[in-house]
Design a protein around this motif. Structure first.
Motif, short mmCIF file in Angstrom:
data_model
loop_
_atom_site.label_atom_id
_atom_site.label_comp_id
_atom_site.label_asym_id
_atom_site.label_seq_id
_atom_site.Cartn_x
_atom_site.Cartn_y
_atom_site.Cartn_z
N ASP A 36 13.38 9.19 -3.30
CA ASP A 36 14.74 8.63 -2.82
C ASP A 36 14.21 7.84 -1.50
OD1 ASP A 36 16.43 9.51 -4.76
OD2 ASP A 36 16.92 11.33 -3.48
N ASP A 37 13.15 8.33 -1.10
CA ASP A 37 12.79 7.62 0.31
C ASP A 37 12.18 6.29 0.08
OD1 ASP A 37 12.18 7.41 3.04
OD2 ASP A 37 10.12 8.42 2.81
N VAL A 38 11.28 6.11 -1.13
CA VAL A 38 10.70 5.24 -1.27
C VAL A 38 11.69 3.95 -1.87
CG1 VAL A 38 10.12 5.48 -3.67
CG2 VAL A 38 8.64 4.01 -2.41
N MET A 39 12.50 4.38 -2.78
CA MET A 39 13.63 3.37 -3.13
C MET A 39 14.52 3.06 -2.16
SD MET A 39 14.97 5.22 -6.62
CE MET A 39 16.07 3.99 -7.19
N ARG A 40 14.68 3.75 -1.11
CA ARG A 40 15.55 3.38 0.05
C ARG A 40 14.58 2.34 0.67
NH1 ARG A 40 16.53 7.77 1.63
NH2 ARG A 40 14.76 8.14 3.19
N ASN A 41 13.59 2.49 1.26
CA ASN A 41 12.88 1.51 1.90
C ASN A 41 12.43 0.42 1.19
OD1 ASN A 41 11.39 2.52 4.50
ND2 ASN A 41 11.49 4.37 3.18
N CYS A 42 12.36 0.29 -0.27
CA CYS A 42 12.08 -0.88 -1.05
C CYS A 42 13.46 -1.67 -1.31
CB CYS A 42 11.67 -0.54 -2.62
SG CYS A 42 10.03 0.27 -2.21
N SER B 218 9.00 -5.63 -2.32
CA SER B 218 8.63 -4.07 -2.34
C SER B 218 9.56 -3.38 -3.65
CB SER B 218 9.03 -3.29 -1.12
OG SER B 218 8.27 -3.83 -0.06
N ALA B 219 10.59 -4.03 -3.67
CA ALA B 219 11.33 -3.53 -4.91
C ALA B 219 10.64 -3.74 -6.29
CB ALA B 219 12.91 -4.20 -4.74
N VAL B 220 10.23 -5.02 -6.48
CA VAL B 220 9.63 -5.33 -7.66
C VAL B 220 8.38 -4.66 -7.99
CG1 VAL B 220 8.31 -7.39 -8.93
CG2 VAL B 220 10.40 -7.72 -7.61
N LEU B 221 7.34 -4.45 -6.87
CA LEU B 221 6.39 -3.82 -6.98
C LEU B 221 6.62 -2.07 -7.30
CD1 LEU B 221 3.22 -3.38 -6.64
CD2 LEU B 221 3.66 -2.85 -4.39
N MET C 226 0.74 -1.28 0.08
CA MET C 226 0.07 0.01 -0.13
C MET C 226 0.92 1.49 0.02
SD MET C 226 -2.89 -0.95 2.70
CE MET C 226 -3.74 -2.57 2.61
N GLY C 227 1.78 1.10 0.92
CA GLY C 227 2.86 2.52 1.02
C GLY C 227 3.28 2.64 -0.36
N VAL C 228 3.97 1.77 -1.07
CA VAL C 228 4.77 1.85 -2.33
C VAL C 228 3.59 2.24 -3.47
CG1 VAL C 228 5.77 0.60 -4.21
CG2 VAL C 228 6.25 0.13 -1.75
N VAL C 229 2.47 1.77 -3.54
CA VAL C 229 1.57 2.36 -4.37
C VAL C 229 1.15 3.70 -4.11
CG1 VAL C 229 -0.83 2.21 -5.26
CG2 VAL C 229 0.37 0.13 -4.72
N GLY C 230 0.66 4.13 -2.94
CA GLY C 230 0.60 5.51 -2.71
C GLY C 230 1.67 6.43 -2.90
N ALA D 186 12.21 -6.57 -13.44
CA ALA D 186 11.27 -5.26 -13.33
C ALA D 186 12.30 -3.94 -13.40
CB ALA D 186 10.59 -5.38 -11.75
N GLN D 187 13.39 -3.97 -13.01
CA GLN D 187 14.31 -3.03 -13.06
C GLN D 187 14.39 -2.68 -14.54
OE1 GLN D 187 17.68 -2.68 -10.34
NE2 GLN D 187 16.65 -3.93 -8.88
N PHE D 188 14.88 -3.70 -15.35
CA PHE D 188 15.32 -3.48 -16.60
C PHE D 188 14.13 -2.86 -17.27
CE2 PHE D 188 14.82 -5.26 -20.96
CZ PHE D 188 15.81 -4.73 -21.62
#
Length: 1416
Positions: free
Chosen positions: A611-617, A623-626, A558-562, A717-719
């Motif tokens: 940057d905040d969401v990338m650091r948490n993921c 979470s990184a994939v999402l 949910m947090g990633v989507v938001g 997903a990153q690619f």
């Protein structure tokens, strides 16, 4: 005598003695005074009211007696009238005569409280005086037409009241003496009076005249209405109260109809009410239809109302808070509403009239208003919803009509707001794209038109739907909220807090729905950073930070989507205003644009959030994939600021290079437990500078989760995110194209393809399987990225990667079969249920394997392909179809590979010289891979979207989810919308046809090589894969063309494109753009018919028939041709018929459409039963039918069920005679012929069960036999009634044939009870009821024609299928006594009456054997 004469001369009319006379006044000696004063009324001089000294009834009685006793009554009346005229010459006295009288002092009158009639009404109540007094009043009325006070002794106010006072004297009289003269005089005054007096008189006519004069008055009023539109309201109001004859009423109704086009808004309600009063059940449709035609709410008189014929007064109640014009419009709506609510014929007429409109241009605004009114009635709510949805689906109701309704009439519609809102809620559950679009527009009008209270109700309703938990309603409500935010953001700001309340229901929403909700909230909160977004910004920041740091994965999602939605809103390019901009692989933004168009503060906030969401993921692979998938979708759906995109691209590139890529020059690791190599490289050694470090990363264990290869889960997903950013920033994939040919560090393949793989430790085998899974996903993502490239060299590499995918899938299946307990890693953020793997060595689809993840239901050839793989590798395999959700989904652009032609590829040696040249083309294995995915997409997406209860995700932008989820997980991001899938499929139909022709050519070549015999054993590898591809090609096209919403006008272009591609394959004039769909259909059928001769299996024939039927539904003229095609497929001998279920489905489908679409369905049934089934009966019965090779003892239950169902269907098609109209003789004979043939077919089918007493056939006989009897009673018996006298022999023959079938059905019922089969006995009670009903219906027929004595009803003995008697214990003891009680059949009448042969039927009750037979 002289004395009496003198007394009469002194007493005048009264004849009273002089001693009893009252005090003399000015009018005492006048004829008026001498008459009224002795009777009990004291005349006034005008200063005070006239006074009664007796009761009014006594006064009238005395006065009437006075004139009755007079020797010359008419002379006395004339004297009285002349005196009254002189008395009323004074306006003051006349006014007092019109006002109520009072009671004299000391008089014994009970009515002292007032309310006594005036002098004039008292006189009008006397029959002798009524004509002359009424005539005098009407003369006085003409004198008061001049309202100048100078000519009268009254003031202006009193003078204005005089006409109304005069007319009121004539209202509601107890008795009218001479109504004809009164009517004539009234109408004469109307002809010369001013408009105000005319209006008063016309309004009072129903209250003055008696019923006998109503017709005459109506005719005059009709003429007055035609000549003077100013009296429209008064005239219509008067005529509505008249009691008219039918003819006069029809004439008046025609005149009122003509007034609809000229009446003002104020007069229109009265006209409508009058017309609606005349509506009855017979004339409803005609009258309502004419009203609907003439009542135009868009005409100028509604926008600029004409002068009203009824002056407004303060007593008229205006609509609350509305202007006078709006109040008039409300009264119009109220007139229609009241007539609909209180008169059922009016409501029925409106429904039928609106339903009958078949053209878009013929619909009017009034149709919407009436439907809104009807929807407010509980009894009609469902019917209105159905009709409204049908009109919208067929595009008869358009957005333009909606705008015309809510434009000038919005305020008057406010009363119907609850009804309209309720109708919106019902439409919200529909999955039709046309209805969804219309509902969105309707919600927009409701929100923009009405006040803030109604707006709050709209938003509250949408929020309620979001919290309902119904996927379709949630998805559509979120889409409507998003549309309102996009179009009316400023008005929506005040409701942000209300919408924010939906965050309490996040746990009940799918990831796609959460995405849509956060998108709405982000727009409201962050469209203006400085203002704070209605106080929602801080709350969203706090909530998302909590979710990102939560320990549970669902809250992190949910947090990633938001967070991504906030970044998308903050980083949106400002100069772009198109919210639905779609970025495809071929589009790019101009490099001349500045890197940033955002204010510095806004850009810093977006980068900080990123940057905040990338650091948490980075701490969680899920979470990184999402995040990567969500960010990719966000980048594709809306144009983001280039500076933000470049920051994202740089960060992603840095992480991707450091994590997944290695230099080729580096030495390969040797401490992994297995030898590794650089595999799958496509470039020369000099060009290979990087490699994908696959196997080493697969063996690495994560320190936190202790999971091997967890970092590889985000690689694909990153690619994907990286290549999308590259495409947008640079306009091409040149920056990442080296990855397409880059080698992959993998374990040595030779070790994996041998049986020694099973000897490896379990950990090593798991690492190998893990690396193969990630490599397979890597190749899938590469193909998605580069399939749209036009460069030949790049296309060649894509073709090689396709071959790598199919080879690696085969290898992975064998390795997974040798690695128990292994599950592929999740490379998407969705939560999926682990599939149940079959036991080792057990193939997918074998008996006992009930877990099937692939919903395309591919035929048995897939299993045989798996068998081939097992034999080739020497190892057992599993099917990756079970693990589809574990692999990356393919883009729609991948199917461009189907359009690739042969590609020449040059291979160079070390000195850059041409070593060899190879030609690349799409091989059957790669075609099968693409077709499997295409079928899966079509089946899952279209089936969900075509259902009424599921949503298909008609997203507006690429990368948006279906937000309802499907079988593969509710949170999975869909890379396409339904519209995109349909358009893509329509465009590749031509390519599918090319591969279909190529695949069919393979089987045609086999036919030529084997003298017309196809290798039915399917043991050859090529044959098996071609069988699979043929089924997949037919299935994909059948699924597409059979999709129900494809007939919706919204998809008419896609349907035309697909049919045109098929028709062009046989030389149809493709240049004729004006060709219609029915014109293309015959060419399409001829093209598809070409493949029927080379089909390898019955399953292929089934799919081809489905495709033909789907095409046939667009053109009914093809039905006979398709019926013949199905018959030809039934008459072929098939070697491969599939499983029992597949064989049953295919045969029943072919029989169904062969019968239903035949020119003579009953003849087709008779042919199959006579030529086919009879081959299996008798002493010379064969194993299969000679005319229908697909009919054998094994397939007989399938045939039997389909034929019985078809027979019942044909009985349903026979219309029962109408009660109102009797069918002609020709129609009766035609229906009788159908009954005759159907009875013969039923006898053959029921008789078959005696030879093949199978449980399934018994069940079908009982079920469909009962249905046949019920429809025979409903539709057949009335025909026999009509023809019995003229064709009694034929009727008797039909009944005797039917009797033989019903006797067998009775035996089946007895057998089912003895066998104690619950499934069969469930059919027995309804079947017996139908049989008994038939018995009494036949008895009724014979009784009606005086043949009742020829009809006997007896008890049948219990017999089994073979006809043997079933004896109970008591019946066995009394067998001898019961032998004499055998029932007789074919008994004739003893008296030789007019009937020919008696029809003997049975009572259906199965009695105990000791029961005696009885005559019922």
């Amino acid at each position: 005598m002289g004395k009496n004469a003198r007394r009469r001369r002194r007493g005048g009319l009264d004849g009273a003695p002089a001693s009893k006379r009252r005090k003399r006044t000015e009018w005492t000696d006048s004829p008026l005074g001498r008459a009224v004063e002795p009777a009990g009324l004291v005349l006034s001089d005008g200063t005070e009211p006239n006074k009664l000294t007796v009761e009014p009834a006594i006064f009238q009685k005395k006065l009437s007696a006075l004139f009755r006793r007079h020797p010359n009554t008419q002379e006395a009346v004339d004297e009285f009238t002349e005196s009254l005229k002189k008395y009323t010459d004074n306006s003051v006295r006349f006014r007092q005569a019109l006002l109520p009288t009072s009671v004299a002092d000391g008089a014994d009158v009970m009515s002292r409280s007032g309310g006594l009639d005036s002098l004039m009404r008292q006189l009008l109540s006397v029959d002798y005086l009524q004509p002359s007094v009424a005539h005098l009043l009407l003369l006085r009325l003409s004198s008061y037409m001049d309202t100048e006070p100078s000519s009268h002794s009254l003031n202006t106010r009193e003078l204005c009241q005089m006409p109304a006072l005069i007319i009121n004297q004539l209202r509601w009289l107890d008795h009218i003496v001479n109504g004809k003269d009164l009517c004539r005089e009234l109408l004469e005054v109307v002809g010369v009076a001013p408009v105000e007096i005319q209006r008063e008189i016309v309004t009072a006519i129903p209250e003055i005249l008696d019923d006998a004069q109503h017709n005459n008055a109506a005719l005059e009023l009709k003429s007055l209405l035609q000549s003077n539109s100013g009296l429209m309201a008064a005239t219509i109001d008067a005529m509505s109260s008249l009691n008219l004859s039918f003819d006069i009423e029809a004439e008046v109704l025609d005149v009122a109809m003509g007034c609809l086009g000229t009446a003002s808004v104020a007069d229109l309600p009265l006209v409508l009410r009058f017309i609606m009063q005349q509506v009855n059940s017979k004339s409803a449709v005609e009258i309502i239809g004419e009203v609907r035609e003439k009542l135009d709410f868009e005409s100028s008189f509604l926008s600029h109302p004409a002068a009203c014929s009824t002056p407004r007064s303060s007593s008229q109640r205006p609509f609350v808070r509305l202007s006078a014009e709006v109040s008039d419009r409300f009264m119009v709506f109220d007139a229609i509403s009241s007539s609909i609510r209180f008169k059922k014929p009016v409501a029925d007429g409106w429904m039928k009239s609106i339903e009958a409109v078949a053209e878009q241009s013929e619909h009017k605004v009034i149709d919407l208003f009436v439907l809104f009114i009807l929807h407010s009635l509980p009894a009609r709510k469902k019917a209105v919803e159905t009709l409204f949805a049908t009109k919208v689906r067929t595009q008869l109701f358009t957005d333009e009509l909606l705008a015309a309704a809510f434009g000038p009439h919005a305020k008057a519609l406010s009363e119907f707001f609850p009804s309209v809102l309720s109708l919106c809620e019902s439409l919200l559950a529909s999955s039709s794209p046309t209805i969804t679009s219309f509902t969105t527009s309707l919600y927009q009008h409701l929100f923009s038109t009405f006040d803030i209270y109604c707006r709050q109700e709209v938003i509250g309703t949408l929020v309620t739907h979001i919290g309902s938990g119904m996927p379709t309603e949630v998805n559509h409500a979120l889409d409507i909220l998003a549309t309102l935010v996009e179009t009316r953001r400023s008005e929506m700001d005040r409701f942000a807090v209300l919408i924010k309340g939906v965050l309490d229901y996040l746990e009940h929403l799918s990831v796609g729905q959460i995405r849509r909700l956060y998108s709405v909230l982000s727009v409201l909160a962050f469209h203006d950073v400085e203002t704070g977004g209605s106080g929602v910004q801080d709350e969203m920041h706090t909530l998302i930070r909590k979710q990102l740091s939560h320990v549970e994965s669902k809250y992190r999602r949910m947090g990633v989507v938001g967070a991504v939605m906030i970044i998308q809103q903050l980083g949106r390019r400002r100069e772009t205003t198109d919210l639905s901009l779609r970025l495809t692989s071929g589009c790019s933004q101009s490099s001349s644009q500045s890197d940033s168009t955002l204010p510095p503060a806004r850009r810093r906030q977006a980068i900080s959030m990123l940057d905040d969401v990338m650091r948490n993921c980075s701490k969680s692979p899920d979470s990184a994939v999402l995040f990567c998938d969500e960010m990719t979708a966000a980048v594709q759906s809306l144009p983001l600021d280039h500076a933000l995109l470049r920051h994202l691209c740089d960060e992603t590139t840095s992480v991707f290079q450091d994590t997944f890529l290695v230099e080729v020059s580096d030495s390969l690791p040797s401490d992994l437990g297995l030898p590794v190599e650089l595999a799958h490289g496509l470039d020369s050694s000099e060009e290979d500078s990087i490699a994908v470090n696959m196997f080493p990363l697969a063996t690495r264990q994560d320190e936190r989760s202790r999971e091997r290869g967890s970092c590889l889960r985000g690689m694909a997903a990153q690619f994907r995110l990286l290549r999308v950013c590259e495409q947008i920033l640079n306009g091409s994939l040149e920056g990442v194209d080296a990855l397409l040919g880059a080698p992959v560090v993998m374990s040595v393949r030779d070790r994996l393809e041998s049986e020694r793989f099973e000897d490896l430790p379990l950990v090593k085998r798991q690492s190998v399987c893990l690396s193969l899974c990630h490599c397979l996903n890597w190749f899938r993502e590469l193909v998605c990225a580069f399939s749209g490239e036009k460069d030949v060299d790049m296309r060649g590499k894509v073709m090689v990667r396709m071959k790598d995918i199919t080879d690696m899938q085969t290898l992975l299946e064998s390795c997974m079969a040798a690695t128990p307990g292994f599950l592929p890693p999740l490379v998407t953020a969705e939560e999926v249920k682990a599939p149940v793997r079959p036991r080792r060595g057990k193939r997918l689809g074998s008996k006992g394997d009930t877990t099937v993840a692939n919903t395309t239901n591919i035929t048995q050839n897939v299993d045989k392909d798996s068998t081939t793989t097992e034999k080739t590798t020497g190892m057992p395999t599993v099917s990756l179809d079970l693990y589809r959700q574990y692999f990356r989904e393919l883009d729609l652009g991948v199917f461009a590979i189907l359009e690739y032609g042969p590609i020449s590829r040059t291979l160079l040696d070390t000195e850059e010289h041409t070593r060899e040249r190879e030609e690349l083309r799409l091989l059957p294995q790669q075609l099968s891979f693409l077709l499997h995915d295409l079928c899966h997409k079509l089946t899952t997406t279209l089936s969900q979207f075509g259902s009424r209860r599921l949503s298909g995700g008609r997203g507006k932008s690429r990368g948006r989810p279906s937000s309802g989820g499907g079988k593969d997980g509710g949170g999975k991001i869909q890379l396409f919308s339904v519209d995109e899938l349909v358009s893509m499929t329509a465009n590749i139909v031509g390519s599918l046809c090319e591969h279909l022709e190529s695949t069919s050519g393979f089987f045609q070549a086999q036919l030529e090589e084997n003298d017309g015999i196809v290798d039915m054993q399917c043991t050859h590898d090529d044959h098996a894969i071609h069988c699979t591809n043929l089924d997949l090609l037919l299935r994909s096209m059948a699924t597409f063309f059979a999709w129900p919403p494809l007939s919706d006008p919204h998809y008419s272009e896609q349907l035309f494109t697909g049919l045109k591609s098929l028709a062009s394959r046989i030389g149809h004039a493709t240049g004729q753009q004006s060709a219609s769909i029915p014109e293309l259909a015959p060419s399409v059928h001829r093209y598809l018919q070409q493949f029927s001769d080379s089909l390898p299996s019955l399953s292929s024939a089934h799919l081809l028939a489905k495709l033909m039927v789907a095409i046939g539904k667009t053109s009914p003229s093809l039905h006979p041709l398709i019926s013949n095609s199905c018959q030809g497929l039934l008459q072929r001998k098939w070697g491969a018929m599939g499983t029992n279920q597949q064989r049953s489905d295919a045969l029943e489908y072919l029989i169904r459409y062969h019968v239903e679409w035949s020119e003579d369905p009953l003849e087709a049934l008779e042919t199959i039963t006579g030529d086919g089934i009879t081959d299996l009966l008798g002493e010379e019965a064969s194993e299969e039918s000679s005319s229908y090779p697909t009919l054998s003892s094994a397939t007989l239950p399938c045939y039997y069920r389909a034929l019985m169902s078809g027979l019942v269907g044909q009985m349903k098609a026979i219309p029962p005679p109408s009660k109102k109209t009797t069918p002609t003789t020709e129609e009766c004979l035609e229906r009788f012929h159908l009954l005759e043939v159907s009875a013969k077919v039923l006898y053959i089918l029921v008789n078959v069960v005696k030879s093949f007493d199978r449980r399934t056939m018994l069940s079908s006989a009982l079920k469909y036999g009962r249905l046949y009897i019920e429809h025979f009673i409903k539709s057949g018996m009335p025909i026999l009634h009509l023809l019995f006298r003229s064709r009694k022999d034929d009727v008797q023959a039909v009944l005797k044939t039917l009797q033989q079938s019903t006797r067998l059905l009775q035996h089946f019922c007895s057998h089912s009870k003895v066998a104690k089969d619950i499934a069969l006995t469930n059919h027995v009670p309804p079947c017996k009821r139908s049989l008994e009903t038939l018995v009494f219906t036949v008895k009724e027929l014979l009784t009606a024609y005086n043949c009742a004595e020829a009809f006997w009803v007896g008890n049948l003995k219990n017999r089994d299928i073979r006809g043997q008697e079933i004896l109970s214990q008591s019946s066995q003891a009394n067998t001898t006594s019961r032998e004499e009680d055998e029932e007789e059949e074919g008994e004739t009448c003893e008296d030789g009456s007019s009937t020919t042969t008696t029809t003997v039927t049975r009572r259906d009750d199965i009695l105990d054997s000791d029961s005696e037979e009885r005559e019922d």
